[in-house]
Design a protein around this motif. Structure first.
Motif, mmCIF file in Angstrom:
data_model
loop_
_atom_site.group_PDB
_atom_site.id
_atom_site.type_symbol
_atom_site.label_atom_id
_atom_site.label_comp_id
_atom_site.label_asym_id
_atom_site.label_seq_id
_atom_site.Cartn_x
_atom_site.Cartn_y
_atom_site.Cartn_z
ATOM 1 N N VAL A 1 -11.502 20.521 -27.358
ATOM 2 C CA VAL A 1 -12.963 20.649 -27.851
ATOM 3 C C VAL A 1 -13.660 22.528 -27.052
ATOM 4 O O VAL A 1 -13.859 22.873 -27.172
ATOM 5 C CB VAL A 1 -13.168 20.104 -27.136
ATOM 6 C CG1 VAL A 1 -15.234 19.851 -26.054
ATOM 7 C CG2 VAL A 1 -13.338 18.374 -26.935
ATOM 8 N N TYR A 2 -12.271 22.188 -25.590
ATOM 9 C CA TYR A 2 -12.197 24.042 -25.781
ATOM 10 C C TYR A 2 -11.899 24.329 -26.057
ATOM 11 O O TYR A 2 -12.625 25.991 -26.357
ATOM 12 C CB TYR A 2 -12.013 24.048 -23.415
ATOM 13 C CG TYR A 2 -10.958 25.118 -23.260
ATOM 14 C CD1 TYR A 2 -12.214 25.676 -21.867
ATOM 15 C CD2 TYR A 2 -11.064 26.140 -23.614
ATOM 16 C CE1 TYR A 2 -12.089 26.970 -21.426
ATOM 17 C CE2 TYR A 2 -10.760 27.581 -23.408
ATOM 18 C CZ TYR A 2 -12.245 27.607 -21.687
ATOM 19 O OH TYR A 2 -11.409 29.001 -21.516
ATOM 20 N N ALA B 1 -12.330 24.772 -28.933
ATOM 21 C CA ALA B 1 -13.482 24.689 -30.064
ATOM 22 C C ALA B 1 -14.392 25.816 -29.387
ATOM 23 O O ALA B 1 -14.852 27.045 -30.561
ATOM 24 C CB ALA B 1 -13.499 24.129 -31.430
#
Length: 367
Positions: free
Chosen positions: A260-261, A263
């Motif tokens: 997530v980070y 992305a």
């Protein structure tokens, strides 16, 4: 049971020592980390002490490297007075040799070295997640020297996330980068401030060029000045040319946080987190000192360091303060990974060295 002999390390041990570091990860805050020294184990020793004595244990039958440890000697302040102290560090033991007999023999070797080359005080630090070491080495077991607890050291990994607004230093204080002409005044300031703390190093003008501050340049140091006098320092020290921190594995929530980070990082100036096995990109917050422990001045220095590091490809800033240090609250202004360890003094003979109530000093770049 294999037998192990202990002796001083030499350049011939370098490749085996670097392999031992690579093969021995440590758990810290949901990450498996390995502290490495490429391309040379010994090249990094100078930043940990004015002199280094590395010793190795080898299997007497196979010659295999069983473990390593080191004594790093440097001048420091004890109760405000100059003394030579030794920092015990780099203890690594291969799994097959982790037993109490070999551990006691290793400390017998250290006692012999102390008898031949004594120091007033020995300090060491054990990471908070290293439960095995806390339950053995620091547990006052028979045959091992007493470890005397000196409190918790916090070493957070400050995440270089979104850019933050500047913080103005209190009037009339100004913050700027140092130049080579400032170095003598920086040394005088650090020694004056460090005398207020326990175990704080004593610096000399030659340290900028003798390897003790390897990779440090004057422009890496931020100065807070009032009326032409230095009242605060903070250095951004990158040591990746000779010391590295690798993420060997992500555990728990970090396995989901990383994608997530990353992305998000593709859409912003954030540096993506490395894949398992790759090096973390970071800088140490070093040479941290502020006259009268003025928290407002330190907050301004720390924010300047954060802003200067943003967008440079770094993932984290790593600093260290003892739990009682009056400047530690400034770390709470930043998100990151909690990390730290327990600080100890180690007693090899006689009575414990009498320490007054000064707050212990630790520099993350030299542990």
């Amino acid at each position: 049971m294999p037998q192990v002999s202990f002796q001083a390390a030499s350049a011939a041990d370098d490749a085996d020592l670097r392999r031992l570091l690579r093969d021995n990860s440590m758990q810290q805050g949901g990450l498996s980390l390995s502290f490495r020294r490429e391309p040379s184990y010994f090249a990094a020793c100078s930043v940990l002490g004015q002199s280094a004595e590395v010793f190795v244990g080898r299997d007497t039958q196979t010659g295999a490297l069983a473990g390593v440890g080191a004594r790093y000697r440097f001048p420091a302040y004890i109760n405000g007075q100059a003394q030579n102290i030794v920092y015990l560090a780099d203890l690594r033991v291969q799994t097959a040799y982790r037993n109490s007999i070999h551990l006691r023999r290793a400390y017998q070797f250290l006692r012999q070295r102390h008898a031949a080359d004594p120091a007033a005080v020995y300090t060491t630090m054990i990471l908070q997640d290293n439960r095995a070491a806390l339950a053995t080495i620091a547990a006052q077991r028979a045959g091992l020297p007493p470890y005397h607890a000196q409190g918790t050291v916090h070493t957070p990994l400050i995440l270089l996330g979104r850019q933050k607004p500047a913080i103005a230093a209190p009037h009339p204080i100004a913050i700027r980068r140092a130049t080579a002409t400032d170095w003598a005044n920086i040394v005088a300031f650090l020694n004056r401030e460090n005398a207020r703390y326990q175990f704080a190093p004593i610096f000399h003008a030659s340290d900028l060029n003798n390897g003790r501050l390897r990779g440090m340049q004057p422009e890496n140091i931020l100065l807070a000045e009032a009326n032409g006098s230095i009242i605060g320092t903070l250095a951004l020290w990158q040591q990746s040319a000779f010391r590295q921190l690798h993420i060997d594995a992500y555990h728990g929530a970090w396995r989901f946080i990383r994608p997530v980070y990353n992305a998000l990082a593709r859409l912003t100036p954030l540096a993506p987190l490395p894949r398992a096995g790759e090096a973390l990109k970071y800088a140490y917050l070093s040479l941290m000192a502020v006259q009268n422990d003025n928290l407002a001045v330190f907050r301004a220095l720390l924010r300047q360091a954060y802003r200067a590091s943003h967008g440079t490809g770094l993932h984290y800033l790593i600093g260290a303060f003892h739990e009682r240090h009056p400047l530690r609250p400034a770390f709470a202004d930043y998100a990151g990974i909690p990390s730290g360890g327990q600080l100890f003094t180690v007693q090899f003979d006689g009575e414990p060295y009498p320490l007054d109530g000064r707050v212990p000093y630790i520099d993350a770049a030299a542990i």
